[in-house]
Design an enzyme around this catalytic site. Sequence first.
Site, PDB file in Angstrom:
ATOM      1  N   SER A   1       0.894  -1.346   0.053  1.00  0.00           N
ATOM      2  CA  SER A   1       0.012  -0.022  -0.016  1.00  0.00           C
ATOM      3  C   SER A   1       0.830   1.415  -0.027  1.00  0.00           C
ATOM      4  O   SER A   1       0.126   2.292  -0.150  1.00  0.00           O
ATOM      5  CB  SER A   1      -0.926  -0.063   1.147  1.00  0.00           C
ATOM      6  OG  SER A   1      -0.146   0.113   2.416  1.00  0.00           O
ATOM      7  N   LYS A   2       2.194   1.258   0.242  1.00  0.00           N
ATOM      8  CA  LYS A   2       2.851   2.237   0.378  1.00  0.00           C
ATOM      9  C   LYS A   2       3.423   3.071  -1.013  1.00  0.00           C
ATOM     10  O   LYS A   2       3.341   2.389  -1.987  1.00  0.00           O
ATOM     11  CB  LYS A   2       4.286   1.772   1.339  1.00  0.00           C
ATOM     12  CG  LYS A   2       4.082   1.491   2.747  1.00  0.00           C
ATOM     13  CD  LYS A   2       3.251   2.711   3.492  1.00  0.00           C
ATOM     14  CE  LYS A   2       3.096   2.076   4.769  1.00  0.00           C
ATOM     15  NZ  LYS A   2       2.123   1.051   5.089  1.00  0.00           N
ATOM     16  N   THR A   3       3.899   4.368  -0.770  1.00  0.00           N
ATOM     17  CA  THR A   3       4.269   4.986  -2.137  1.00  0.00           C
ATOM     18  C   THR A   3       5.523   4.076  -2.830  1.00  0.00           C
ATOM     19  O   THR A   3       5.337   4.135  -3.994  1.00  0.00           O
ATOM     20  CB  THR A   3       4.720   6.438  -1.254  1.00  0.00           C
ATOM     21  OG1 THR A   3       3.606   6.997  -0.775  1.00  0.00           O
ATOM     22  CG2 THR A   3       5.045   7.256  -2.818  1.00  0.00           C
TER      23      THR A   3
END
Length: 312
Positions: free
Chosen positions: A113-115
């Site tokens: 889910s992270k950048t």
Amino acid sequence: VGPGDEVILPDVTWIASAAPVTYVGATPVFADIDPRSWCLSAAAFEACITPRTKAVIPVDLYGNMPDYTAIRAIADCHGIAVIEDAAQAVGSIHGGAMAGSLGDTGVFSFHGSKTMTTGEGGMLVTDREDLFLRIRALRDHGRQFGGDKMFWNAEVGFKYKMAAVQAALGLAQLERIDELVARKRETFALYARELADMPGITLNAEAPHVRNTYWMVTLILDAAYGLDKETLIACLAEQQIDSRPFFYPLSSLPAYAGQPESLRAQARNTVSYALSPYGINLPSGMDMTAEKVRYVCQMLKQILADQRPLLQ
């Protein structure tokens, strides 16, 4: 850090910030958050310090950053280690310093889910050679790097190594990190523009000395609307819009229920308990287009329109 020690961290964050404190038998101390940055309040941190405090874990919540100038000054005065949880803030900047570089160590998450992602896993960074050497041994079964014996374990360690395929994916992502961060900031700007005329809502803040990477576009609703976050999330879901709740205070979770520190935190952390019930994360993925953002905002405005008289 071990039994009898205390580690201070913000009450509003994901439990991954606090769980390692519990793993080693220490006590997590939940301090209140700043009403604008939603990150650890420097004043609340200072108020929670006791002779047993060994470390503080400021969290760069949703891509924003706390007042590290004040936090470092307080920590240095009391001999407290600073462990920066930059899991949600790759690319963020505080006073010219990159997220992850403000503590004795910094940690990042590369969850899907992270950048920036490798699918799972993360990274620990430090500019202290003593910590680097210690961590390198601990993460590889207690083997000393550069030793003259193979499979010679100096102590019982862990296996905290990233797979080569994941690392390759991460390096490729790192090459385009500026593009990824710019995309996040662009998505936030779209939301800010669409919701600029809406009364009673607050979006992520950005202090003059901070570059917020807006990992999640977050909305805090005025309590006068009469909608808590669970109700608002359900209303959006009816319109095929996925959202997620602003983190619950750790001191309110069953995982820490009944502990004396949780009870104290519930009594003192007024900002955490005032904001959390009314906060949600809006869709913030890399595939958010202007059209998708517009639809989310239109539906949000329709949901809130029936509640607007309560704001008068």
